[in-house]
Design a protein around this motif. Structure first.
Motif, PDB file in Angstrom:
ATOM      1  N   UNK A 535       1.912  -6.808 -30.001  1.00  0.00           N
ATOM      2  CA  UNK A 535       0.707  -6.911 -29.179  1.00  0.00           C
ATOM      3  C   UNK A 535       0.098  -5.546 -28.897  1.00  0.00           C
ATOM      4  N   UNK A 536       0.879  -4.486 -29.074  1.00  0.00           N
ATOM      5  CA  UNK A 536       0.351  -3.130 -28.876  1.00  0.00           C
ATOM      6  C   UNK A 536      -0.785  -2.812 -29.833  1.00  0.00           C
ATOM      7  N   UNK A 537      -0.952  -3.594 -30.903  1.00  0.00           N
ATOM      8  CA  UNK A 537      -2.064  -3.372 -31.829  1.00  0.00           C
ATOM      9  C   UNK A 537      -3.412  -3.519 -31.119  1.00  0.00           C
ATOM     10  N   UNK A 538      -3.432  -4.216 -29.997  1.00  0.00           N
ATOM     11  CA  UNK A 538      -4.681  -4.362 -29.240  1.00  0.00           C
ATOM     12  C   UNK A 538      -5.162  -3.014 -28.721  1.00  0.00           C
ATOM     13  N   UNK A 539      -4.232  -2.078 -28.508  1.00  0.00           N
ATOM     14  CA  UNK A 539      -4.590  -0.795 -27.916  1.00  0.00           C
ATOM     15  C   UNK A 539      -5.285   0.144 -28.891  1.00  0.00           C
ATOM     16  N   UNK A 540      -5.442  -0.270 -30.147  1.00  0.00           N
ATOM     17  CA  UNK A 540      -6.222   0.533 -31.085  1.00  0.00           C
ATOM     18  C   UNK A 540      -7.700   0.539 -30.723  1.00  0.00           C
ATOM     19  N   UNK A 541      -8.146  -0.498 -30.017  1.00  0.00           N
ATOM     20  CA  UNK A 541      -9.533  -0.536 -29.574  1.00  0.00           C
ATOM     21  C   UNK A 541     -10.536  -0.984 -30.605  1.00  0.00           C
ATOM     22  N   UNK A 542     -10.066  -1.343 -31.816  1.00  0.00           N
ATOM     23  CA  UNK A 542     -10.996  -1.776 -32.857  1.00  0.00           C
ATOM     24  C   UNK A 542     -11.175  -3.285 -32.876  1.00  0.00           C
ATOM     25  N   UNK A 543     -10.496  -3.976 -31.966  1.00  0.00           N
ATOM     26  CA  UNK A 543     -10.579  -5.444 -31.914  1.00  0.00           C
ATOM     27  C   UNK A 543     -11.131  -5.882 -30.563  1.00  0.00           C
ATOM     28  N   UNK A 544     -11.903  -6.959 -30.581  1.00  0.00           N
ATOM     29  CA  UNK A 544     -12.429  -7.511 -29.342  1.00  0.00           C
ATOM     30  C   UNK A 544     -11.315  -8.244 -28.604  1.00  0.00           C
ATOM     31  N   UNK A 545     -11.490  -8.399 -27.293  1.00  0.00           N
ATOM     32  CA  UNK A 545     -10.492  -9.060 -26.457  1.00  0.00           C
ATOM     33  C   UNK A 545     -11.124 -10.234 -25.732  1.00  0.00           C
ATOM     34  N   UNK A 546     -10.431 -11.377 -25.762  1.00  0.00           N
ATOM     35  CA  UNK A 546     -10.865 -12.577 -25.047  1.00  0.00           C
ATOM     36  C   UNK A 546      -9.739 -12.945 -24.081  1.00  0.00           C
ATOM     37  N   UNK A 547     -10.005 -12.866 -22.773  1.00  0.00           N
ATOM     38  CA  UNK A 547      -8.992 -13.123 -21.764  1.00  0.00           C
ATOM     39  C   UNK A 547      -9.046 -14.576 -21.306  1.00  0.00           C
ATOM     40  N   UNK A 548      -7.907 -15.095 -20.899  1.00  0.00           N
ATOM     41  CA  UNK A 548      -7.846 -16.459 -20.365  1.00  0.00           C
ATOM     42  C   UNK A 548      -8.502 -16.511 -18.997  1.00  0.00           C
ATOM     43  N   UNK A 549      -8.795 -17.715 -18.528  1.00  0.00           N
ATOM     44  CA  UNK A 549      -9.424 -17.874 -17.218  1.00  0.00           C
ATOM     45  C   UNK A 549      -8.557 -17.299 -16.108  1.00  0.00           C
ATOM     46  N   UNK A 550      -7.242 -17.410 -16.276  1.00  0.00           N
ATOM     47  CA  UNK A 550      -6.338 -16.878 -15.261  1.00  0.00           C
ATOM     48  C   UNK A 550      -6.224 -15.361 -15.326  1.00  0.00           C
ATOM     49  N   UNK A 551      -6.638 -14.768 -16.452  1.00  0.00           N
ATOM     50  CA  UNK A 551      -6.506 -13.335 -16.636  1.00  0.00           C
ATOM     51  C   UNK A 551      -5.115 -12.888 -17.015  1.00  0.00           C
TER      52      UNK A 551
END
Length: 848
Positions: A535-551
């Motif tokens: 999941x650390x691949x998200x920290x590259x910043x080249x991908x969009x993020x979609x958060x759940x309603x609960x966050x």
């Protein structure tokens, strides 16, 4: 793609085959025969169908015994009955039935590998049963069958005998050793189980043949002659991938028996057979799942945990069955609008309703048929908007079926559809509009072929009408049924075309925005609260993020063309996954795109199957079991040698914490630049880590020096749980020792073991394990060819061989994508995302 081509080719050939048959069918005689089928024949056909499906359930029970699973007694009944009913009605019989069985058996605790073995056991038993049953029937009645086929009797006898001998030899002598299919092992079944499976397949086929034979006109053929032709027709129908082999099966039966009976009698028998053997089990299956849904909604606590999981899994399958029934409803309404109404019913209506009501009802009924064909896709995808439209048009169609011609049978079927929709309401839980839904080219082609088929039926039903006069369009009388049907067909065709043009004017494709510092900080907190280090691949910043309603959970994704591709499974608590996956699929569809999840794990596939996505294998991930890793023994001899050789070459290893990276960051940058130059490439992105100091600064660094000079490094992605580690970036200089990377990974595993980590992921080997098997898709056959011959373009085998040195456990990874051709297009778009030059922003990492 190959499956779609096969389907359309089979459908076109069927249309041509029926061209000459249609000329011999008298519609009025056909209706008369259908209305006056003997009740005894219908009863025997229903009984034969029940026996056939009982044998199908028995096959699942036997297969469960074969894999040694302990399941609730209801599981094989639901899986066998419902899986076959859906496969028969929806086409892709093996794949559709496999999806149902995967969902049911997976829910009650059967492992993915055991489900695969179970499915192969069933498929092999069916293939052998079909071959043996057809060969035996042809051998017993060689002379009659040869006459029907126009073959020499001796040739047919030889072929039939050879088929029987092959089946007998395989059962008696060929099931002694396990069957290896690539990396997959299918244990040899006990002979008694193989015999039972073969016998049940034979009972299934005998009963299915009897269900049609009793409906055919007397004297068409004796049963064994018919059974041989039935087996051939069934096999060709299965190869065509059409729903129930429709068209192909009928063409074969007409070709063989057309001279032995009137065409209208054979057509009536085939239609009745379709209703009894295909439609009735589908409706019963949907009703059974609706009962499970009601039971689940009531919240009965009287069953065991496994039973409760079974009930929930069965209820979640309901939208697939409702979608197929809705599609069949659309076909029924179109055909109803293209055929004449019974005269005495029109006479009754003429005394009670004005003409404009009948005309309007007939026209609107056909239009609603087209709407049903498109709503079915939304029902497959659990859209609540599709459910509301389906409820509305089913209610309207029920009323129109009465006002257009007192079609009581049609109204009864629509009442069943309404009941099923109402009882399964909770399963259509995706808050998505039907208007935002994208349709594939294959869907439009199928709708177009159905409209053409309805037109062909119209031409048969109104063969005597004069189509050369323009007055035909403007005749409005109670008994002017041809003009009424013609106007309804034209309206349906215009509506289908209009929906097609509307799809071309879709809203903008949408953007996939880069995350800001706050979003990355939020994602970092979620990542550190769970175990999946990738999941650390998200920290590259080249991908969009979609958060759940609960966050509490998120999806990382990229977009290319119409493909919205999520990387890995959702990150965060599993209870938030359903809502996140649903929102992501809806987001992609609202912009006319296709949703996909890249490199997902086998234990999570049920979430994507529930979302209506198709699944294909991408490769296998090498997971080193750090806790049990040993350098002793013959298996680790090459690793011990790499350590010794590395020491002789002057290699030393150190594992740096994130705060220790600053003094060596320039050395790491030099190593990375040299590695890129030697490969004549640039930084990648999406699923491949890129060199960015901020990103590296959040990870451990495994560094190898040669004579005190840094020559190789790898980044190690971890979370605060310290259970799982994953390799991120790995680079070395061209002049480093040839043992530098083996030295690095061996030392790294030893250090992680002392730090009490459990696993280390070395990453995915593309196409590893993507090998052909009896139930494989065409993708697996293509993947096997690429794996074998693609080395000049990419070192598939070399990558697997290198990772194999560390004795990992190879875990499959999958792609889940929407649409028939969606997975193939998504693969190309994923490659495009990976190949994009990485353009990160250091402020993201500092903010995180």
């Amino acid at each position: 793609m190959a499956v779609s081509i096969t389907m359309f080719a089979a459908l076109i050939l069927s249309v041509f085959a029926f061209g000459s048959i249609a000329e011999t069918i008298d519609y009025q005689a056909f209706v008369h025969v259908l209305k006056h089928l003997p009740p005894a024949a219908i009863g025997w056909s229903i009984l034969a169908t029940m026996v056939s499906f009982a044998a199908l359930i028995g096959r699942d029970v036997t297969a469960v015994r074969y894999v040694g699973a302990q399941l609730p007694r209801l599981a094989p009944i639901v899986a066998g009955f419902c899986g076959t009913a859906l496969g028969n009605a929806a086409g892709f019989g093996t794949l559709t039935g496999a999806a149902v069985r995967y969902r049911i058996y997976g829910a009650v605790g059967v492992q993915s590998q055991d489900i695969a073995r179970l499915l192969l056991f069933i498929a092999a038993g069916y293939a052998l049963g079909l071959t043996g049953f057809g060969g035996l029937a042809a051998l017993l009645e060689a002379k009659s069958v040869a006459h029907l086929l126009g073959w020499p009797t001796a040739l047919l006898s030889i072929l039939s005998g050879a088929a029987l001998v092959c089946v007998a030899a395989l059962v008696l002598f060929g099931l002694r050793k396990p069957i290896h299919l690539g990396g997959f092992c299918l244990p040899a079944p006990p002979k008694e189980l193989a015999a039972i499976q073969l016998g049940l397949s034979g009972i299934r086929l005998v009963s299915a043949a009897a269900a049609l034979w009793v409906l055919l006109p007397g004297g068409s053929s004796n049963f064994f002659s018919f059974a041989a032709i039935f087996s051939a027709a069934t096999a060709l129908g299965a190869v065509s991938n059409l729903p129930g082999g429709i068209g192909v099966f009928e063409a074969v039966v007409f070709w063989a028996f057309g001279r032995a009976g009137a065409a209208d009698q054979i057509a009536a028998a085939l239609l009745a057979y379709r209703g009894i053997y295909y439609a009735m089990p589908l409706i019963v299956s949907a009703a059974l799942l609706a009962v499970f849904e009601v039971r689940f909604a009531i919240g009965s606590q009287q069953s065991a945990a496994a039973d409760e999981r079974l009930v929930l899994a069965a209820a979640r399958l309901a939208p697939r069955f409702i979608g197929v029934i809705a599609f069949a409803t659309g076909i029924m309404l179109l055909v109803s609008g293209a055929t004449p109404t019974f005269g005495h019913r029109l006479a009754i209506l003429s005394m009670r309703l004005p003409l404009w009501v009948v005309e309007t009802s007939h026209f609107l009924g056909s239009l609603l048929g087209i709407v049903f064909l498109f709503v079915a896709r939304g029902l497959f995808e659990r859209r609540d908007g599709a459910w509301w439209i389906a409820i509305t048009i089913a209610t309207a169609s029920l009323c129109l079926s009465l006002t257009k011609g007192l079609a009581y049978g049609e109204a009864g079927f629509l009442a069943i559809v309404l009941t099923l929709l109402i009882t399964t309401r909770r399963q259509f839980d995706r808050p998505a509009s039907m208007l935002g839904q994208a349709f594939t080219l294959g869907w439009f082609a199928t709708v177009g072929l159905i409209v053409i088929g309805a037109t062909a039926i119209f031409l048969v039903a109104f063969r005597t009408a004069d189509y050369t006069t323009h007055d035909l369009w403007w005749e409005f009388e109670f008994d002017a049924q041809a003009p009424r049907a013609l106007r309804a067909l034209l309206g349906a065709a215009v509506l289908a075309t209009a929906i097609g043009f509307w799809q071309l004017l879709r809203p903008p494709k949408g953007l996939a925005p880069r995350p800001d510092a706050d979003a990355l900080g939020h994602a970092a907190r979620i990542i550190n609260e769970q175990d999946r280090s990738q999941a650390m691949m998200a920290m590259m910043g080249d991908k969009s993020l979609l958060f759940s309603d609960s966050g509490n959970a998120f999806i990382m994704y990229g977009k290319r063309g119409r493909s919205w591709i999520a990387l890995f499974d959702p990150v965060g608590p599993v209870e938030d996954w359903h809502e996140l996956i649903t929102r992501f699929v809806t987001l992609a569809a609202s912009h006319g795109g296709r949703a996909a999840f890249y490199q997902v794990r086998p234990e999570t596939l049920r979430h994507y199957l529930d979302a209506g996505l198709s699944v294909m294998k991408l490769g296998e991930e090498a997971c080193v079991q750090v806790a049990s890793f040993e350098l002793r023994g013959r298996a680790a001899a090459h690793l011990r040698y790499a350590l010794k050789r590395g020491e002789r070459d002057g290699l030393t290893f150190e594992l740096l914490a994130p705060h220790q990276m600053a003094p060596v960051v320039d050395d790491l940058a030099d190593i990375s630049a040299a590695w890129l130059r030697s490969r004549r490439t640039e930084e990648k992105g999406f699923s491949i880590a890129a060199f960015e100091p901020g990103y590296l600064g959040s990870q451990m660094i495994a560094l190898v020096r040669q004579h005190e000079v840094p020559v190789a490094f790898s980044t190690i992605m971890t979370t605060q749980s310290r259970k799982e580690a994953s390799i991120g970036l790995m680079r070395h200089t061209p002049g480093a020792s040839s043992y530098a990377m083996e030295f690095l990974f061996t030392q790294l595993i030893d250090h992680l073991k002392r730090m009490h980590y459990q696993t280390l992921s070395l990453g995915v080997a593309p196409l590893s394990g993507v090998l052909p098997a009896p139930l494989s898709s065409r993708w697996h056959w293509l993947g096997a060819v690429i794996w074998r011959y693609g080395t000049p373009f990419y070192n598939f085998r070399g990558l697997r061989a290198f990772k194999d040195k560390f004795n990992p456990v190879w875990e499959p990874r999958y792609l889940a994508a929407s649409g028939t051709l969606g997975p193939f297009v998504t693969l190309a778009d994923a490659a495009g995302l990976i190949g994009l030059n990485f353009k990160g922003s250091r402020r993201y990492w500092r903010g995180a």
